[in-house]
Design a protein around this motif. Structure first.
Motif, mmCIF file in Angstrom:
data_model
loop_
_atom_site.group_PDB
_atom_site.id
_atom_site.type_symbol
_atom_site.label_atom_id
_atom_site.label_comp_id
_atom_site.label_asym_id
_atom_site.label_seq_id
_atom_site.Cartn_x
_atom_site.Cartn_y
_atom_site.Cartn_z
ATOM 1 N N GLY A 224 0.815 -1.203 0.000
ATOM 2 C CA GLY A 224 0.000 0.000 0.000
ATOM 3 C C GLY A 224 0.846 1.248 0.000
ATOM 4 O O GLY A 224 2.042 1.222 0.319
ATOM 5 N N GLU A 225 0.221 2.389 -0.358
ATOM 6 C CA GLU A 225 0.965 3.652 -0.508
ATOM 7 C C GLU A 225 1.287 4.327 0.816
ATOM 8 O O GLU A 225 2.034 5.300 0.836
ATOM 9 C CB GLU A 225 0.178 4.642 -1.381
ATOM 10 C CG GLU A 225 -0.155 4.125 -2.774
ATOM 11 C CD GLU A 225 -1.617 3.726 -2.865
ATOM 12 O OE1 GLU A 225 -2.072 2.933 -1.998
ATOM 13 O OE2 GLU A 225 -2.309 4.188 -3.774
ATOM 14 N N TRP A 226 0.689 3.882 1.908
ATOM 15 C CA TRP A 226 1.045 4.404 3.230
ATOM 16 C C TRP A 226 1.784 3.318 3.994
ATOM 17 O O TRP A 226 1.336 2.171 4.053
ATOM 18 C CB TRP A 226 -0.203 4.840 4.006
ATOM 19 C CG TRP A 226 -0.912 6.020 3.423
ATOM 20 C CD1 TRP A 226 -2.186 6.056 2.921
ATOM 21 C CD2 TRP A 226 -0.399 7.357 3.283
ATOM 22 N NE1 TRP A 226 -2.501 7.308 2.476
ATOM 23 C CE2 TRP A 226 -1.415 8.142 2.684
ATOM 24 C CE3 TRP A 226 0.807 7.953 3.598
ATOM 25 C CZ2 TRP A 226 -1.255 9.489 2.394
ATOM 26 C CZ3 TRP A 226 0.980 9.309 3.311
ATOM 27 C CH2 TRP A 226 -0.046 10.052 2.725
ATOM 28 N N GLN A 227 2.899 3.687 4.616
ATOM 29 C CA GLN A 227 3.702 2.728 5.368
ATOM 30 C C GLN A 227 2.986 2.295 6.640
ATOM 31 O O GLN A 227 2.647 3.123 7.484
ATOM 32 C CB GLN A 227 5.059 3.349 5.735
ATOM 33 C CG GLN A 227 5.952 2.437 6.549
ATOM 34 C CD GLN A 227 6.414 1.222 5.764
ATOM 35 O OE1 GLN A 227 6.859 1.363 4.617
ATOM 36 N NE2 GLN A 227 6.281 0.045 6.346
ATOM 37 N N LEU A 228 2.768 0.988 6.767
ATOM 38 C CA LEU A 228 2.182 0.431 7.975
ATOM 39 C C LEU A 228 3.255 -0.261 8.808
ATOM 40 O O LEU A 228 4.297 -0.663 8.296
ATOM 41 C CB LEU A 228 1.056 -0.550 7.626
ATOM 42 C CG LEU A 228 -0.084 -0.001 6.755
ATOM 43 C CD1 LEU A 228 -1.153 -1.061 6.551
ATOM 44 C CD2 LEU A 228 -0.682 1.274 7.349
ATOM 45 N N ASN A 229 2.976 -0.411 10.093
ATOM 46 C CA ASN A 229 3.917 -0.997 11.044
ATOM 47 C C ASN A 229 5.292 -0.333 10.930
ATOM 48 O O ASN A 229 6.320 -0.964 10.693
ATOM 49 C CB ASN A 229 4.031 -2.508 10.870
ATOM 50 C CG ASN A 229 4.212 -3.202 12.214
ATOM 51 O OD1 ASN A 229 4.268 -2.555 13.264
ATOM 52 N ND2 ASN A 229 4.305 -4.524 12.182
ATOM 53 N N THR A 230 5.268 0.977 11.123
ATOM 54 C CA THR A 230 6.452 1.824 10.988
ATOM 55 C C THR A 230 7.616 1.294 11.830
ATOM 56 O O THR A 230 7.428 0.905 12.981
ATOM 57 C CB THR A 230 6.118 3.261 11.440
ATOM 58 O OG1 THR A 230 5.035 3.748 10.635
ATOM 59 C CG2 THR A 230 7.319 4.175 11.291
ATOM 60 N N SER A 231 8.785 1.288 11.227
ATOM 61 C CA SER A 231 10.007 0.892 11.926
ATOM 62 C C SER A 231 11.076 1.946 11.679
ATOM 63 O O SER A 231 10.917 2.834 10.832
ATOM 64 C CB SER A 231 10.486 -0.478 11.443
ATOM 65 O OG SER A 231 10.720 -0.464 10.046
ATOM 66 N N ASP A 232 12.179 1.849 12.392
ATOM 67 C CA ASP A 232 13.232 2.866 12.291
ATOM 68 C C ASP A 232 13.770 3.009 10.874
ATOM 69 O O ASP A 232 14.208 4.092 10.483
ATOM 70 C CB ASP A 232 14.388 2.526 13.243
ATOM 71 C CG ASP A 232 14.019 2.729 14.703
ATOM 72 O OD1 ASP A 232 13.019 3.421 14.958
ATOM 73 O OD2 ASP A 232 14.728 2.192 15.573
ATOM 74 N N ASP A 233 13.746 1.929 10.094
ATOM 75 C CA ASP A 233 14.281 1.989 8.734
ATOM 76 C C ASP A 233 13.198 2.259 7.692
ATOM 77 O O ASP A 233 13.485 2.263 6.489
ATOM 78 C CB ASP A 233 15.032 0.699 8.383
ATOM 79 C CG ASP A 233 14.149 -0.534 8.466
ATOM 80 O OD1 ASP A 233 13.068 -0.462 9.090
ATOM 81 O OD2 ASP A 233 14.542 -1.581 7.912
ATOM 82 N N MET A 234 11.964 2.480 8.143
ATOM 83 C CA MET A 234 10.859 2.796 7.226
ATOM 84 C C MET A 234 10.034 3.941 7.804
ATOM 85 O O MET A 234 8.858 3.786 8.124
ATOM 86 C CB MET A 234 9.984 1.556 6.984
ATOM 87 C CG MET A 234 10.689 0.408 6.274
ATOM 88 S SD MET A 234 11.159 0.818 4.565
ATOM 89 C CE MET A 234 9.617 0.540 3.706
ATOM 90 N N MET A 235 10.670 5.099 7.931
ATOM 91 C CA MET A 235 10.038 6.270 8.534
ATOM 92 C C MET A 235 9.626 7.303 7.487
ATOM 93 O O MET A 235 9.284 8.431 7.835
ATOM 94 C CB MET A 235 11.001 6.927 9.529
ATOM 95 C CG MET A 235 11.242 6.119 10.798
ATOM 96 S SD MET A 235 9.842 6.190 11.929
ATOM 97 C CE MET A 235 9.904 7.895 12.465
#
Length: 325
Positions: free
Chosen positions: A139-150
């Motif tokens: 999807g176009e919005w990042q889910l389950n945000t992590s330090d390397d996917m901010m």
């Protein structure tokens, strides 16, 4: 008060719906003012608070309709649309950030015309950021945000910073809403940006069963609206993405409500049945916040025009506008 976490819904099997560090944004307006130490007493919310004013508050706010702006955040070009109401010099405006659903970056947000009218009446800047697909996401919005996917959290932080330098913004009255995938991203915002947003309200989303992080710097009022007949985001069953393993299993809606009730330290839950379904309220929460839920019986995934004969835009605004940061 009744304590009951089980709310009836629909059983369904899911199909997909439609490394950055700190944000570094370049504003489309070269003459953006810098924040000053000036303050004004805001009387638009409960009680009066001193609101820091930017240099932009020295001039009247000129209305804008569906203006498009570009930000560069950590080398990534991002876009957002904007509707700005007219206001006199020194009058701070609230902000509502609206997150689109999957595949909806270039479409109008649900009831956008009604949100535009609400903005003009209530002094609210409406911002519509555009998500972007980043591999290997579904999807176009990042889910389950992590330090390397901010990247998306950095984008929204940069967007708020940009608005606060170019417009007279009341930084204590920053709100967010979302639809479908955008509603799922609402809970990323709620977990990662609760020090900035004053309240969130959305329709037809959920969040991972095992979020990577969800630190509550501040307690956050949450409203969730969902239909029991939603065949995209099921009401009463967990589900998983096709191949988005980093997100994992997604909560059913009773789990979602319990999670935010717990996150906010709510002590009581009660409900009232009505013509559309059920209105659930988690109260006695820390920080004077509240968690509310509108269960819409037989409602599918399409955004509802009204809830109990009140425009959905007004239901959302009436909730979030009770709160300030």
């Amino acid at each position: 008060m009744k304590r009951n976490w089980m709310i009836y819904g629909l059983v369904w099997a899911m199909t997909a719906c439609g490394g950055d560090d700190s944000p570094s944004a370049s504003s489309p307006a070269d003459d953006a003012g810098q924040t000053t130490a000036d303050t004004v007493a805001s009387d638009t919310g409960p009680g009066q608070v001193d609101v820091p004013l930017s240099a932009a508050c020295a001039e009247p706010t000129t209305s804008e309709n569906d203006a498009l702006y570009t930000l560069t955040v950590n080398g990534m070009e991002r876009e957002y649309r904007l509707t700005v109401p007219q206001a006199q010099a020194g009058v701070p405006l609230s902000v509502m950030v609206a997150f689109h659903g999957g595949g909806g970056a270039y479409e109008d947000f649900p009831q956008e015309e009604a949100f535009r009218s609400l903005g003009a009446e209530q002094g609210v800047i409406m911002a519509y950021p555009r998500g972007t697909l980043v591999a290997p996401n579904e999807g176009e919005w990042q889910l389950n945000t992590s330090d390397d996917m901010m990247h998306d959290i950095n984008f929204i932080n940069a967007l708020l910073d940009d608005l606060s330098t170019r417009y007279c913004v009341d930084i204590t009255r920053l709100y967010a809403t979302g639809y479908s995938l955008g509603s799922m991203f609402i809970y990323e915002v709620a977990c990662q940006m609760n020090e900035r947003f004053a309240a969130v309200a959305s329709f037809a989303g959920t969040m991972p069963v095992s979020p990577n992080s969800c630190e509550m710097v501040n307690k956050l009022p949450v409203m969730h609206i969902h239909g029991t007949a939603d065949s995209i985001i099921p009401y009463s069953d967990e589900w998983g993405w096709k191949s988005w393993s980093s997100v994992g299993t997604m909560m059913d809606i009773p789990q979602l409500l319990e999670f935010w009730g717990d996150q906010n330290g709510c002590q009581d839950v009660d409900w009232t049945d009505n013509s559309d379904g059920r209105h659930v309220v988690y109260d006695g929460c820390e920080g004077g916040v509240r968690v509310e839920h509108h269960r819409l019986d037989d409602q599918g995934h399409l955004w509802p025009e009204t809830i109990e004969d009140v425009a959905t835009t007004e239901v959302i605004w009436n909730f979030v506008s009770e709160f300030t940061r």
